[in-house]
Design a protein around this motif. Sequence first.
Motif, mmCIF file in Angstrom:
data_model
loop_
_atom_site.group_PDB
_atom_site.id
_atom_site.type_symbol
_atom_site.label_atom_id
_atom_site.label_comp_id
_atom_site.label_asym_id
_atom_site.label_seq_id
_atom_site.Cartn_x
_atom_site.Cartn_y
_atom_site.Cartn_z
ATOM 1 N N GLY A 9 0.809 -1.214 0.000
ATOM 2 C CA GLY A 9 0.000 0.000 0.000
ATOM 3 C C GLY A 9 0.841 1.263 0.000
ATOM 4 N N LEU A 10 1.921 1.259 0.757
ATOM 5 C CA LEU A 10 2.812 2.423 0.806
ATOM 6 C C LEU A 10 3.472 2.669 -0.544
ATOM 7 C CD1 LEU A 10 3.889 4.489 2.873
ATOM 8 C CD2 LEU A 10 5.838 2.981 3.185
ATOM 9 N N CYS A 11 3.935 1.616 -1.180
ATOM 10 C CA CYS A 11 4.577 1.775 -2.496
ATOM 11 C C CYS A 11 3.588 2.262 -3.547
ATOM 12 C CB CYS A 11 5.197 0.461 -2.953
ATOM 13 S SG CYS A 11 6.718 0.064 -2.099
ATOM 14 N N MET A 12 2.367 1.732 -3.491
ATOM 15 C CA MET A 12 1.371 2.116 -4.498
ATOM 16 C C MET A 12 0.831 3.531 -4.268
ATOM 17 S SD MET A 12 0.978 -0.492 -6.580
ATOM 18 C CE MET A 12 -0.633 -0.570 -7.271
ATOM 19 N N SER A 13 0.627 3.901 -2.994
ATOM 20 C CA SER A 13 0.000 5.199 -2.725
ATOM 21 C C SER A 13 0.994 6.347 -2.583
ATOM 22 C CB SER A 13 -0.852 5.107 -1.461
ATOM 23 O OG SER A 13 -0.032 4.827 -0.351
ATOM 24 N N VAL A 14 2.228 6.062 -2.187
ATOM 25 C CA VAL A 14 3.210 7.128 -1.988
ATOM 26 C C VAL A 14 4.364 7.022 -2.977
ATOM 27 C CG1 VAL A 14 4.829 8.149 -0.340
ATOM 28 C CG2 VAL A 14 2.615 7.328 0.456
ATOM 29 N N GLY A 15 4.883 5.831 -3.144
ATOM 30 C CA GLY A 15 6.079 5.647 -3.968
ATOM 31 C C GLY A 15 5.881 5.988 -5.433
ATOM 32 N N LEU A 16 4.864 5.402 -6.047
ATOM 33 C CA LEU A 16 4.643 5.667 -7.473
ATOM 34 C C LEU A 16 4.239 7.109 -7.759
ATOM 35 C CD1 LEU A 16 3.008 2.350 -8.706
ATOM 36 C CD2 LEU A 16 5.326 3.165 -9.086
ATOM 37 N N PRO A 17 3.322 7.720 -6.984
ATOM 38 C CA PRO A 17 3.023 9.135 -7.240
ATOM 39 C C PRO A 17 4.226 10.060 -7.028
ATOM 40 C CG PRO A 17 1.257 8.162 -5.974
ATOM 41 C CD PRO A 17 2.354 7.153 -6.044
ATOM 42 N N ALA A 18 5.048 9.763 -6.020
ATOM 43 C CA ALA A 18 6.231 10.589 -5.787
ATOM 44 C C ALA A 18 7.204 10.462 -6.955
ATOM 45 C CB ALA A 18 6.920 10.188 -4.486
ATOM 46 N N LEU A 19 7.341 9.264 -7.482
ATOM 47 C CA LEU A 19 8.240 9.068 -8.628
ATOM 48 C C LEU A 19 7.686 9.705 -9.899
ATOM 49 C CD1 LEU A 19 9.542 5.455 -8.085
ATOM 50 C CD2 LEU A 19 10.816 7.578 -7.901
ATOM 51 N N SER A 20 6.373 9.702 -10.050
ATOM 52 C CA SER A 20 5.821 10.363 -11.239
ATOM 53 C C SER A 20 6.008 11.871 -11.154
ATOM 54 C CB SER A 20 4.350 10.007 -11.421
ATOM 55 O OG SER A 20 3.563 10.612 -10.428
ATOM 56 N N ALA A 21 5.971 12.444 -9.942
ATOM 57 C CA ALA A 21 6.249 13.871 -9.774
ATOM 58 C C ALA A 21 7.714 14.161 -10.068
ATOM 59 C CB ALA A 21 5.894 14.317 -8.356
ATOM 60 N N LEU A 22 8.604 13.247 -9.701
ATOM 61 C CA LEU A 22 10.024 13.425 -9.991
ATOM 62 C C LEU A 22 10.330 13.291 -11.479
ATOM 63 C CD1 LEU A 22 11.809 11.485 -7.112
ATOM 64 C CD2 LEU A 22 11.764 13.947 -7.467
ATOM 65 N N SER A 23 9.501 12.552 -12.189
ATOM 66 C CA SER A 23 9.786 12.330 -13.610
ATOM 67 C C SER A 23 9.619 13.607 -14.428
ATOM 68 C CB SER A 23 8.886 11.235 -14.172
ATOM 69 O OG SER A 23 7.549 11.667 -14.227
#
Length: 165
Positions: A77-91
Amino acid sequence: MIEPLAVSAVPATPAFPDRPLVAPPAPSEVPLFQDAGLRVTTERIVARGRTLLLADVQRVETVRRTPRMVPVLATLGLCMSVGLPALSALSVSSSTAKGVYEAALIAVVMVIFGCIARLVLAEESYRLVLHTRAGSWRVRASKDPKSLMLLAGLIQDAVAARGRH
């Protein structure tokens, strides 16, 4: 010339024999079950290098152990809700190096797939536990509940038969 004064009285036997020495069963002792290091007779149980008399057994129990999935679900849940959105913002940010972003993305995706694999491959395990006055003793663990229940029934019957004598 030096002559030996005494002859050793200890026979030349190896310090550690190839096979562990097990006391032979008494003539009245009938084997009931033997498999993979576990031996059940009408008098005792031998398992994991330890012997227990059936007269000492107070209760036979099978325990089902379910793997803990809360940490796996929390990580997923942490990876899906925080990790992926944070990485998409970094992209979309131009200040981050492309190599760092790609490495972080691969790491997050690997953790997600690892969590999913753990959820899919999770299995329950079962244990056979004997209770005595001195405490409990885990005799065997298995993934097959049917064979463990049959073994528990066999030991319970042997304990009951031993108690009647």
